[in-house]
Design a protein around this motif. Structure first.
Motif, PDB file in Angstrom:
ATOM      1  N   ASP A  48       0.833  -1.203   0.000  1.00  0.00           N
ATOM      2  CA  ASP A  48       0.000   0.000   0.000  1.00  0.00           C
ATOM      3  C   ASP A  48       0.866   1.250   0.000  1.00  0.00           C
ATOM      4  O   ASP A  48       1.936   1.248   0.589  1.00  0.00           O
ATOM      5  CB  ASP A  48      -0.849   0.075   1.296  1.00  0.00           C
ATOM      6  CG  ASP A  48      -1.677  -1.163   1.504  1.00  0.00           C
ATOM      7  OD1 ASP A  48      -2.462  -1.476   0.623  1.00  0.00           O
ATOM      8  OD2 ASP A  48      -1.505  -1.814   2.559  1.00  0.00           O
ATOM      9  N   PRO A  49       0.361   2.315  -0.636  1.00  0.00           N
ATOM     10  CA  PRO A  49       1.031   3.601  -0.445  1.00  0.00           C
ATOM     11  C   PRO A  49       0.703   4.124   0.955  1.00  0.00           C
ATOM     12  O   PRO A  49      -0.131   3.547   1.638  1.00  0.00           O
ATOM     13  CB  PRO A  49       0.400   4.491  -1.520  1.00  0.00           C
ATOM     14  CG  PRO A  49      -0.937   3.888  -1.779  1.00  0.00           C
ATOM     15  CD  PRO A  49      -0.800   2.412  -1.527  1.00  0.00           C
ATOM     16  N   ASN A  78      18.646   0.045   6.743  1.00  0.00           N
ATOM     17  CA  ASN A  78      18.189   1.418   6.553  1.00  0.00           C
ATOM     18  C   ASN A  78      19.245   2.110   5.713  1.00  0.00           C
ATOM     19  O   ASN A  78      20.358   2.367   6.165  1.00  0.00           O
ATOM     20  CB  ASN A  78      18.013   2.097   7.916  1.00  0.00           C
ATOM     21  CG  ASN A  78      17.195   3.367   7.799  1.00  0.00           C
ATOM     22  OD1 ASN A  78      17.114   3.971   6.718  1.00  0.00           O
ATOM     23  ND2 ASN A  78      16.601   3.793   8.899  1.00  0.00           N
ATOM     24  N   LEU A  79      18.916   2.395   4.431  1.00  0.00           N
ATOM     25  CA  LEU A  79      19.941   2.843   3.482  1.00  0.00           C
ATOM     26  C   LEU A  79      20.426   4.260   3.744  1.00  0.00           C
ATOM     27  O   LEU A  79      21.597   4.557   3.539  1.00  0.00           O
ATOM     28  CB  LEU A  79      19.406   2.722   2.038  1.00  0.00           C
ATOM     29  CG  LEU A  79      19.588   1.368   1.331  1.00  0.00           C
ATOM     30  CD1 LEU A  79      21.047   0.945   1.319  1.00  0.00           C
ATOM     31  CD2 LEU A  79      18.770   0.263   1.975  1.00  0.00           C
ATOM     32  N   ARG A  80      19.530   5.153   4.179  1.00  0.00           N
ATOM     33  CA  ARG A  80      19.957   6.538   4.382  1.00  0.00           C
ATOM     34  C   ARG A  80      19.665   7.062   5.787  1.00  0.00           C
ATOM     35  O   ARG A  80      20.079   8.159   6.141  1.00  0.00           O
ATOM     36  CB  ARG A  80      19.325   7.451   3.319  1.00  0.00           C
ATOM     37  CG  ARG A  80      19.813   7.108   1.896  1.00  0.00           C
ATOM     38  CD  ARG A  80      19.156   7.952   0.836  1.00  0.00           C
ATOM     39  NE  ARG A  80      19.648   9.313   0.810  1.00  0.00           N
ATOM     40  CZ  ARG A  80      18.859  10.383   0.803  1.00  0.00           C
ATOM     41  NH1 ARG A  80      17.557  10.240   0.858  1.00  0.00           N
ATOM     42  NH2 ARG A  80      19.384  11.583   0.788  1.00  0.00           N
ATOM     43  N   THR A  81      18.920   6.291   6.570  1.00  0.00           N
ATOM     44  CA  THR A  81      18.649   6.632   7.965  1.00  0.00           C
ATOM     45  C   THR A  81      18.158   8.067   8.158  1.00  0.00           C
ATOM     46  O   THR A  81      18.716   8.841   8.931  1.00  0.00           O
ATOM     47  CB  THR A  81      19.888   6.358   8.861  1.00  0.00           C
ATOM     48  OG1 THR A  81      20.482   5.119   8.449  1.00  0.00           O
ATOM     49  CG2 THR A  81      19.495   6.243  10.323  1.00  0.00           C
ATOM     50  N   ILE A  82      17.128   8.420   7.413  1.00  0.00           N
ATOM     51  CA  ILE A  82      16.495   9.714   7.647  1.00  0.00           C
ATOM     52  C   ILE A  82      15.253   9.449   8.492  1.00  0.00           C
ATOM     53  O   ILE A  82      14.421   8.625   8.131  1.00  0.00           O
ATOM     54  CB  ILE A  82      16.087  10.386   6.316  1.00  0.00           C
ATOM     55  CG1 ILE A  82      17.329  10.540   5.443  1.00  0.00           C
ATOM     56  CG2 ILE A  82      15.434  11.745   6.580  1.00  0.00           C
ATOM     57  CD1 ILE A  82      17.041  11.163   4.099  1.00  0.00           C
ATOM     58  N   ARG A  83      15.191  10.125   9.624  1.00  0.00           N
ATOM     59  CA  ARG A  83      14.095   9.842  10.556  1.00  0.00           C
ATOM     60  C   ARG A  83      12.911  10.765  10.280  1.00  0.00           C
ATOM     61  O   ARG A  83      12.735  11.767  10.957  1.00  0.00           O
ATOM     62  CB  ARG A  83      14.559  10.037  11.994  1.00  0.00           C
ATOM     63  CG  ARG A  83      15.842   9.309  12.364  1.00  0.00           C
ATOM     64  CD  ARG A  83      15.609   7.833  12.538  1.00  0.00           C
ATOM     65  NE  ARG A  83      16.803   7.193  13.109  1.00  0.00           N
ATOM     66  CZ  ARG A  83      17.002   5.883  13.080  1.00  0.00           C
ATOM     67  NH1 ARG A  83      16.110   5.088  12.509  1.00  0.00           N
ATOM     68  NH2 ARG A  83      18.084   5.366  13.607  1.00  0.00           N
ATOM     69  N   TYR A  84      12.125  10.414   9.280  1.00  0.00           N
ATOM     70  CA  TYR A  84      10.964  11.244   8.984  1.00  0.00           C
ATOM     71  C   TYR A  84       9.899  11.114  10.060  1.00  0.00           C
ATOM     72  O   TYR A  84       9.771  10.086  10.706  1.00  0.00           O
ATOM     73  CB  TYR A  84      10.351  10.846   7.637  1.00  0.00           C
ATOM     74  CG  TYR A  84      11.183  11.258   6.453  1.00  0.00           C
ATOM     75  CD1 TYR A  84      11.486  12.608   6.243  1.00  0.00           C
ATOM     76  CD2 TYR A  84      11.670  10.317   5.555  1.00  0.00           C
ATOM     77  CE1 TYR A  84      12.250  12.992   5.153  1.00  0.00           C
ATOM     78  CE2 TYR A  84      12.433  10.692   4.465  1.00  0.00           C
ATOM     79  CZ  TYR A  84      12.721  12.028   4.266  1.00  0.00           C
ATOM     80  OH  TYR A  84      13.478  12.415   3.192  1.00  0.00           O
ATOM     81  N   PHE A 111       4.367  13.431   2.081  1.00  0.00           N
ATOM     82  CA  PHE A 111       4.742  12.588   0.929  1.00  0.00           C
ATOM     83  C   PHE A 111       3.510  11.941   0.300  1.00  0.00           C
ATOM     84  O   PHE A 111       3.444  11.734  -0.903  1.00  0.00           O
ATOM     85  CB  PHE A 111       5.713  11.478   1.350  1.00  0.00           C
ATOM     86  CG  PHE A 111       7.039  11.985   1.835  1.00  0.00           C
ATOM     87  CD1 PHE A 111       7.609  13.138   1.298  1.00  0.00           C
ATOM     88  CD2 PHE A 111       7.740  11.311   2.837  1.00  0.00           C
ATOM     89  CE1 PHE A 111       8.832  13.597   1.742  1.00  0.00           C
ATOM     90  CE2 PHE A 111       8.952  11.777   3.297  1.00  0.00           C
ATOM     91  CZ  PHE A 111       9.500  12.923   2.744  1.00  0.00           C
ATOM     92  N   SER A 112       2.531  11.593   1.170  1.00  0.00           N
ATOM     93  CA  SER A 112       1.375  10.853   0.651  1.00  0.00           C
ATOM     94  C   SER A 112       0.548  11.713  -0.300  1.00  0.00           C
ATOM     95  O   SER A 112      -0.212  11.195  -1.099  1.00  0.00           O
ATOM     96  CB  SER A 112       0.510  10.328   1.799  1.00  0.00           C
ATOM     97  OG  SER A 112      -0.183  11.397   2.406  1.00  0.00           O
ATOM     98  N   VAL A 117       5.518  14.480  -6.451  1.00  0.00           N
ATOM     99  CA  VAL A 117       6.803  13.920  -6.872  1.00  0.00           C
ATOM    100  C   VAL A 117       7.238  12.722  -6.034  1.00  0.00           C
ATOM    101  O   VAL A 117       8.272  12.129  -6.294  1.00  0.00           O
ATOM    102  CB  VAL A 117       7.919  14.983  -6.842  1.00  0.00           C
ATOM    103  CG1 VAL A 117       7.691  16.023  -7.916  1.00  0.00           C
ATOM    104  CG2 VAL A 117       8.036  15.623  -5.480  1.00  0.00           C
ATOM    105  N   HIS A 118       6.453  12.382  -5.029  1.00  0.00           N
ATOM    106  CA  HIS A 118       6.863  11.262  -4.187  1.00  0.00           C
ATOM    107  C   HIS A 118       6.014  10.020  -4.442  1.00  0.00           C
ATOM    108  O   HIS A 118       4.818  10.102  -4.684  1.00  0.00           O
ATOM    109  CB  HIS A 118       6.782  11.637  -2.707  1.00  0.00           C
ATOM    110  CG  HIS A 118       7.869  12.565  -2.284  1.00  0.00           C
ATOM    111  ND1 HIS A 118       7.721  13.927  -2.316  1.00  0.00           N
ATOM    112  CD2 HIS A 118       9.133  12.318  -1.850  1.00  0.00           C
ATOM    113  CE1 HIS A 118       8.847  14.493  -1.908  1.00  0.00           C
ATOM    114  NE2 HIS A 118       9.725  13.544  -1.621  1.00  0.00           N
ATOM    115  N   LEU A 119       6.666   8.878  -4.360  1.00  0.00           N
ATOM    116  CA  LEU A 119       5.964   7.604  -4.389  1.00  0.00           C
ATOM    117  C   LEU A 119       6.269   6.905  -3.078  1.00  0.00           C
ATOM    118  O   LEU A 119       7.360   7.066  -2.524  1.00  0.00           O
ATOM    119  CB  LEU A 119       6.469   6.726  -5.533  1.00  0.00           C
ATOM    120  CG  LEU A 119       6.136   7.183  -6.958  1.00  0.00           C
ATOM    121  CD1 LEU A 119       7.248   8.040  -7.499  1.00  0.00           C
ATOM    122  CD2 LEU A 119       5.911   5.979  -7.836  1.00  0.00           C
TER     123      LEU A 119
END
Lengths: 578, 77
Positions: free
Chosen positions: A420-421, A441-447, A455-456, A460-462
């Motif tokens: 699911d998105p 965790n490839l970039r470890t950004i804590r959103y 983003f949802s 431009v975001h998927l």
């Protein structure tokens, strides 16, 4: 820790520590508090850069958008209002308005938070609640009238909890419970309150500092996930191998009560999502007898994610537990009554938290509670199922050992995956995964949740969330990917996965989805990035393993047109497209 | 009395985390860089803790130098 020890930390070497920018706003003299917080940060490995606003400027700093507060660009804002100033405000409130005092104050806080959120994107707010001070105007009748200050403070503290429920980036530093545990009389130094306008005594400041740092730590993703327990004289009184199941002490009688209380606490932790593990020097079968046979045992084998009882060294056994649960050492608490075992574990595995349990079992639980070992920033229903995951995992391992062929084993699992998105249903759990995952965790950004919400709806975001199920049970939502379309390129902004599903083919499934998404949006290339942290070495070669081309500087690219879908044995269901 | 001065000196060194500072009876807060209002508060709380005593505000205000502090402490005994 004592205040002077914290103060001494200020002169120590902070190099290599994680830098965090904090703004502290108070309506009393907060300089000592600032020293205590920065000093406590040293203990937790933080180099806190603290902007301390001038005295009593909470409103001005927040409401004026060019204030020093906003110029300092803090990641955290701590609001620290004293009960003494609150009292003054209450006394200056017209009698006819006093029954609404708490509500009005809560509204005021709500407004300040909104203003902070507007001016600092992604800010985290720590709000101190209030010491529940009885001003002795109404005596204990204060509990029976909403015109009393005590009534309004307590009401306000409840209102702040409500506010925290509704406001994701708001944490409460619980001054009310800290002062009641410490003792109100000792928490305030009357002379320094009167002459220096200090809200709290120097002795009490370390407790506020710890409360604050505990939150900062949890928010930055470092929380404890596992409690490893010894058995004899830790979970029950006596030695099962010598005394036998009928003679160990647990239950309502005498010493047994202390162990029972500890077990209740552990069970509550398990229900909150802390994994329980047993590590005991015992014969494996004998060690399980109390769990199976003793009528007064609170914990059952179902509460235990992994049970290790043998005569090997505890260090080796803890290593085993750690790798089975796939967690880091710093997320483990080890409890053992034996000082020798504690010493050995502490020596060999220094990152593990090993509390020095008091001698008297009666003190076990109060002591452990006082340490606030399990601070967290979120609680989701998934947390409660964690132990079950590992019990299913054990069954999977047993099944796997029956297969020599990896692919046959994977097929036998009968995995299904729901993709699911981001949606309001999965954003809380997805955020938690982003906060907690350290290894895959490839970039470890804590959103934060707000970020994911953004983003949802962003063009431009998927986004993809993956929830996996197999014949043994559900893994829950275990992977999140965020992509950003940039012209002809899809950049993999975030890729995290729970280690529970390592080597199950979920990465392959995810990449197929990512490339699909890229294609759908007209991107010709997928770019991934690996940002190294002390904990994510596991995925150092992630993109290489997925046949990306090394573009240098941690960048990896993949051509969309020539991509061949990767093999996996997971059937998928989809609710909507990313 | 010399003993009290020595103890005070040790407490002060502890408060400012600097072993090189030497307090004398005639030393005042103006004479020592680190002796600002923040450390003054910390210092007094530390002294009270050490001697398990509580000074009145009036007493604290009457102190003109380290010697006065020593005399106050001597009177406690």
């Amino acid at each position: 820790m004592r205040f002077l020890e914290l103060k001494k930390n200020l002169k120590k070497d902070f190099s290599g520590f994680k830098k965090v920018k904090i703004a502290l706003l108070g309506d009393s003299a907060t300089q000592h508090l600032t020293q205590a917080i920065r000093g406590y940060g040293y203990e937790a490995g933080f180099d806190l850069e603290i902007f301390e606003a001038d005295y009593d400027q909470i409103d001005r700093q927040i409401l004026y958008s060019f204030s020093e507060l906003y110029q300092s660009r803090p990641e955290y804002v701590i609001l620290f209002q004293s009960v003494q100033k609150l009292k003054k405000k209450f006394y200056n409130t017209d009698i006819s308005q006093r029954n609404l005092f708490a509500q009005d104050e809560a509204k005021r806080f709500g407004g300040l938070l909104a203003e902070l959120n507007k001016n600092i994107q992604g800010v985290k707010i720590i709000l101190a609640n209030f010491m529940e001070l009885n001003d002795s105007v109404f005596g204990q009748y204060a509990n029976k009238t909403n015109m009393s200050f005590l009534y309004q403070i307590r009401h306000l503290n409840c209102e702040l909890m409500e506010l925290a429920l509704k406001t994701k980036n708001l944490s409460i530093c619980d001054i009310a419970s800290l002062t009641s545990a410490f003792g109100q009389a000792a928490a305030i130094d009357n002379r320094n309150h009167i002459y220096a306008d200090m809200a709290f005594s120097l002795d009490f400041l370390p407790y506020i500092a710890k409360g604050t740092i505990d939150i900062v730590q949890a928010v930055s993703g470092a929380s404890r996930k596992c409690l490893i327990l010894d058995l004899d004289n830790t979970l029950w009184g006596g030695i099962i191998g010598d005394d036998g199941v009928e003679n160990i002490q647990v239950g309502d009688l005498e010493q047994g009560k202390a162990f029972t209380e500890l077990q209740y606490w552990a069970r509550e932790l398990e229900r909150r999502g802390i994994m329980l593990a047993i590590c005991s020097k015992n014969d494996g079968d004998i060690a399980k007898i109390p769990f199976e046979k003793h009528p007064d045992m609170v914990l059952t084998l179902d509460d235990i994610a992994i049970f290790v009882a043998n005569w090997d060294s505890k260090v080796d056994n803890i290593k085993k537990i750690k790798s089975f649960l796939n967690i880091s050492y710093d997320s483990i608490v080890f409890i053992d009554d034996n000082p020798y075992e504690r010493g050995v574990v502490r020596h060999h595995l220094p990152e593990i938290t090993v509390p020095d349990l008091p001698e008297d079992p009666a003190d076990y639980l109060p002591f452990l509670c006082g340490l606030n070992l399990f601070e967290t920033t979120a609680y989701t229903l998934d947390d409660r199922k964690r132990t079950a995951y590992f019990q299913q995992e054990l069954k999977r391992e047993i099944t796997q050992s029956a297969y020599t062929d990896e692919r046959e084993f994977l097929k036998s699992l009968g995995m299904t995956c729901e993709i699911d998105p981001f949606s309001t249903f999965n954003i809380p759990r997805a955020t938690q995964l982003l906060q907690r995952s350290n290894q895959f965790n490839l970039r470890t950004i804590r959103y934060t949740e707000e970020d994911l919400q953004h983003f949802s709806t962003s063009d431009v975001h998927l986004s993809w969330t993956f929830s996996v199920h197999d014949q043994f049970g559900s893994y829950g939502l275990i992977s999140v990917v965020i992509g950003r379309i940039d012209g002809e390129e899809l950049f993999i902004d975030t890729w995290v996965m729970s280690c529970r599903v390592l080597k199950r083919g979920v990465e392959n499934l995810a990449l197929n989805e990512i490339v699909n998404g890229a294609q759908r949006r007209g991107a010709r290339r997928v770019r991934g990035e690996y940002t190294s942290t002390p904990k994510n070495g596991l995925v150092k070669d992630h993109y290489r393993n997925l046949d990306f081309t090394d573009a240098g500087y941690g960048q990896w690219t993949l051509d969309v047109a020539s991509y061949k879908p990767r093999e996996h044995f997971i059937s998928t269901t989809k609710i909507g497209d990313a | 009395m010399a003993e009290i001065l020595e103890t005070l000196n040790r407490i002060f060194q502890d408060v400012v985390d600097d072993k090189n500072i030497i307090l004398k009876r005639e030393t005042t807060a103006q004479d020592v860089d680190e002796w600002d209002s923040l450390n003054h508060i910390t210092f007094i709380v530390a002294i009270e803790k050490h001697f398990k005593a509580k000074f009145t505000t009036a007493e604290i205000r009457s102190w003109k130098n380290v010697g006065d502090m020593c005399d106050s402490i001597a009177r406690l005994a």
